[in-house]
Scaffold this motif. Structure first.
Motif, PDB file in Angstrom:
ATOM      1  N   GLY A  42      -8.767 -12.707  -0.115  1.00 46.16           N
ATOM      2  CA  GLY A  42      -8.201 -11.692   0.772  1.00 46.16           C
ATOM      3  C   GLY A  42      -7.031 -11.063   0.064  1.00 46.16           C
ATOM      4  N   LYS A  43      -6.491 -10.032   0.658  1.00 46.92           N
ATOM      5  CA  LYS A  43      -5.389  -9.364  -0.029  1.00 46.92           C
ATOM      6  C   LYS A  43      -4.132 -10.209   0.034  1.00 46.92           C
ATOM      7  CE  LYS A  43      -4.370  -6.460   3.993  1.00 46.92           C
ATOM      8  NZ  LYS A  43      -4.257  -5.085   4.468  1.00 46.92           N
ATOM      9  N   THR A  44      -3.359 -10.175  -1.021  1.00 46.69           N
ATOM     10  CA  THR A  44      -2.186 -11.025  -1.129  1.00 46.69           C
ATOM     11  C   THR A  44      -0.950 -10.387  -0.531  1.00 46.69           C
ATOM     12  OG1 THR A  44      -1.762 -10.128  -3.332  1.00 46.69           O
ATOM     13  CG2 THR A  44      -3.040 -12.162  -3.208  1.00 46.69           C
ATOM     14  N   ASP A  45      -1.012  -9.093  -0.222  1.00 43.26           N
ATOM     15  CA  ASP A  45       0.120  -8.408   0.376  1.00 43.26           C
ATOM     16  C   ASP A  45      -0.290  -7.871   1.739  1.00 43.26           C
ATOM     17  OD1 ASP A  45       1.976  -5.367  -0.270  1.00 43.26           O
ATOM     18  OD2 ASP A  45       2.452  -7.116   0.941  1.00 43.26           O
ATOM     19  N   GLN A  46       0.147  -8.552   2.789  1.00 43.75           N
ATOM     20  CA  GLN A  46      -0.206  -8.121   4.136  1.00 43.75           C
ATOM     21  C   GLN A  46       0.704  -6.967   4.521  1.00 43.75           C
ATOM     22  OE1 GLN A  46      -2.750  -9.334   5.848  1.00 43.75           O
ATOM     23  NE2 GLN A  46      -2.418  -7.863   7.469  1.00 43.75           N
ATOM     24  N   ALA A  47       0.276  -5.747   4.189  1.00 42.53           N
ATOM     25  CA  ALA A  47       1.128  -4.581   4.369  1.00 42.53           C
ATOM     26  C   ALA A  47       1.377  -4.272   5.836  1.00 42.53           C
ATOM     27  CB  ALA A  47       0.508  -3.379   3.665  1.00 42.53           C
ATOM     28  N   LEU A  48       0.346  -4.415   6.665  1.00 41.97           N
ATOM     29  CA  LEU A  48       0.485  -4.110   8.079  1.00 41.97           C
ATOM     30  C   LEU A  48       0.360  -5.383   8.907  1.00 41.97           C
ATOM     31  CD1 LEU A  48      -1.647  -0.855   8.428  1.00 41.97           C
ATOM     32  CD2 LEU A  48       0.840  -1.060   8.233  1.00 41.97           C
ATOM     33  N   SER A  82      -5.603   0.300  16.047  1.00 40.38           N
ATOM     34  CA  SER A  82      -5.691   1.752  15.994  1.00 40.38           C
ATOM     35  C   SER A  82      -4.478   2.430  16.625  1.00 40.38           C
ATOM     36  CB  SER A  82      -6.972   2.237  16.684  1.00 40.38           C
ATOM     37  OG  SER A  82      -6.955   1.906  18.064  1.00 40.38           O
ATOM     38  N   THR A  83      -3.778   1.704  17.512  1.00 42.92           N
ATOM     39  CA  THR A  83      -2.619   2.290  18.180  1.00 42.92           C
ATOM     40  C   THR A  83      -1.357   2.183  17.335  1.00 42.92           C
ATOM     41  OG1 THR A  83      -3.584   1.687  20.315  1.00 42.92           O
ATOM     42  CG2 THR A  83      -1.272   2.333  20.316  1.00 42.92           C
ATOM     43  N   LYS A 139      -1.410   5.176   4.622  1.00 45.94           N
ATOM     44  CA  LYS A 139      -2.020   4.692   3.383  1.00 45.94           C
ATOM     45  C   LYS A 139      -2.263   3.187   3.436  1.00 45.94           C
ATOM     46  CE  LYS A 139      -0.341   8.211   0.137  1.00 45.94           C
ATOM     47  NZ  LYS A 139       0.538   8.484  -1.030  1.00 45.94           N
ATOM     48  N   ALA A 140      -1.293   2.438   3.995  1.00 48.13           N
ATOM     49  CA  ALA A 140      -1.448   0.991   4.098  1.00 48.13           C
ATOM     50  C   ALA A 140      -2.627   0.625   5.001  1.00 48.13           C
ATOM     51  CB  ALA A 140      -0.162   0.367   4.642  1.00 48.13           C
ATOM     52  N   ALA A 141      -2.892   1.479   6.009  1.00 53.25           N
ATOM     53  CA  ALA A 141      -4.006   1.232   6.919  1.00 53.25           C
ATOM     54  C   ALA A 141      -5.339   1.751   6.381  1.00 53.25           C
ATOM     55  CB  ALA A 141      -3.731   1.882   8.263  1.00 53.25           C
ATOM     56  N   GLY A 142      -5.294   2.390   5.198  1.00 51.35           N
ATOM     57  CA  GLY A 142      -6.504   2.922   4.606  1.00 51.35           C
ATOM     58  C   GLY A 142      -7.012   4.189   5.264  1.00 51.35           C
TER      59      GLY A 142
END
Length: 330
Positions: free
Chosen positions: A10-16, A262-263, A320-323
Motif C-alpha cells: 500500500g502507499k507509504t504516505d497517507q496523504a488524505l 467524496s465530501t 491531487k492527493a485524492a487523485g
C-alpha cells in the motif's frame, strides 16, 4: 515478535485522512471485516466499544494483539492506516494497553480519549517512551487527542500547542484533535439536536486550534449513520468548518465511506475555479501585478489576491492527493 518488512503493501504516505472507522477489538468478526474496509484510517478500539469489566478489557487487548501478530502482513492495512484507541490514562487498563499495543510494529497512531490538558499528553508521552524503550521501533508515533469535556475545550490552546518532552521517535507527536461529541454533551449538559447548532462553537474552536498548530481536525461521529443524506449534510458542514475528516462507528459499508471520502475533497466546481485562479495569478505575477479580477458565473468579477491564491493552492493540493482531475485552463 514480528518485524515489519520493507516490502510495500500500500502507499507509504497517507496523504488524505478523511474517514476514521472505529472497530471493536472485542469482536473477532469485526476485526476480520476491518481487513477489507476502504476507510482511510482504522481505529481498533479498546475503550468504549469494549465492556468495562477487567476480564473484557484484558480479553480485547489480547485479541487485538493476536490479530496484529498473526494476520499475514500483506493482508493487514498499511501501518499508516492503523490506529488504536486506548483506555484513558486514569483507568487501570491504560498502562497494559500501551505496553502491549506498542509491541506491534504495525501500530503508528494512538487515539487517546479524555485528554483534558497538556499535562495528560505529557503522561501519555512518558508512557510511550517507557514502552518503546523495550522495543526497537524507529518510526514516530502519531497521537490523536480526543476532546471530550468542558475542560478539554477550555484548554484547547495548550493541548494543540503541546510541546514534546522527548523527540517524536521516542515519546510520540501530536498529529490531530478529534471531537467526541457524545462525551462532550454528557459532560456539559449540551442537548444534541439534528441542527448541530449547539455544537457549532466548540467544533469551530477545535478546527481553529488544530489548524493553528498544523494538526488535523477530525469531526464527530454521525449518530444518524443510516440516513445517508444526513451523513452527507453533516460531512459538508464539517468540511465548511475546516475539518479534514470524520470519525464513524458504522462506516463499514462502502456507500458510507464513499460519502465521507467524496465530501472531504473539493468539488469539480471548486477545482475548476482554483485552477483558473492559479493560472491567471501566474500571468498576473509575470506582469508584476498582485491581483486579478476573476469572472463570476452570474456576471461581474471577483477580486483575487494573495489569500485567495493560497486557498486555491490548498484546493489543488487536496485534489491531487485524492487523485482528482485538474482541468487545463490555459
Amino acid at each position: 515478535m514480528r518485524t515489519l518488512s520493507t516490502a510495500g503493501n500500500g502507499k507509504t504516505d497517507q496523504a488524505l485522512r478523511r474517514s476514521y472507522l472505529y472497530v471493536p477489538s472485542s469482536s473477532d468478526q469485526m476485526l476480520d471485516k476491518s481487513l477489507s474496509t476502504p476507510s482511510d484510517i482504522i481505529i481498533y478500539d479498546l475503550e468504549d466499544s469494549v465492556p468495562p469489566s477487567p476480564h473484557d478489557k484484558d480479553s480485547a487487548r489480547q485479541r487485538l494483539s493476536t490479530f496484529l501478530s498473526r494476520t499475514p502482513e500483506h493482508k493487514l492495512p498499511h501501518p499508516e492506516r492503523i490506529a488504536v484507541r486506548l483506555n484513558d490514562i486514569t483507568t487501570p487498563f491504560f498502562e497494559n494497553d500501551i505496553s502491549e499495543i506498542l509491541k506491534s510494529p504495525f501500530v503508528r497512531t494512538l487515539v487517546l480519549p479524555k485528554i483534558h490538558s497538556a499535562r495528560d499528553l505529557h503522561h501519555v508521552s512518558r508512557a510511550v517512551r517507557t514502552s518503546r524503550a523495550r522495543t526497537s521501533t524507529p518510526f514516530p508515533i502519531r497521537i490523536i487527542a480526543s476532546v471530550e469535556s468542558a475542560r478539554s475545550a477550555w484548554n484547547l490552546g495548550e493541548i494543540a500547542s503541546w510541546a514534546l518532552e522527548y523527540g517524536p521517535d521516542v515519546g510520540g507527536k501530536l498529529g490531530a484533535l478529534l471531537f467526541a461529541a457524545e462525551d462532550y454533551c454528557a459532560d456539559t449538559s449540551v442537548v444534541r439536536t439534528p441542527s448541530r447548532l449547539e455544537l457549532l462553537y466548540v467544533r469551530s474552536q477545535i478546527a481553529t486550534a488544530a489548524k493553528a498548530f498544523g494538526l488535523d481536525a477530525i469531526d464527530m461521529v454521525c449518530v444518524n449513520y443510516k440516513d445517508l443524506n444526513y451523513l452527507k449534510d453533516e460531512c459538508e458542514d464539517g468540511r465548511r468548518l475546516g475539518f479534514n475528516g470524520k470519525a464513524n462507528t458504522q462506516a463499514i459499508h462502502p456507500t458510507q465511506v464513499d460519502i465521507i471520502h467524496s465530501t472531504f475533497v473539493p468539488t469539480e466546481k471548486e477545482i475548476f475555479r482554483a485552477a483558473k485562479i492559479l493560472h491567471q495569478m501566474e500571468v498576473a505575477h509575470s506582469s508584476q501585478k498582485g491581483a486579478i479580477g476573476l469572472e463570476m458565473e452570474g456576471g461581474g468579477k471577483e477580486m483575487i489576491d494573495a489569500p485567495m491564491l493560497k486557498q486555491a493552492e490548498n484546493i489543488i493540493r487536496v485534489a491531487k492527493a485524492a487523485g482528482l482531475e485538474i482541468p487545463g485552463v490555459g
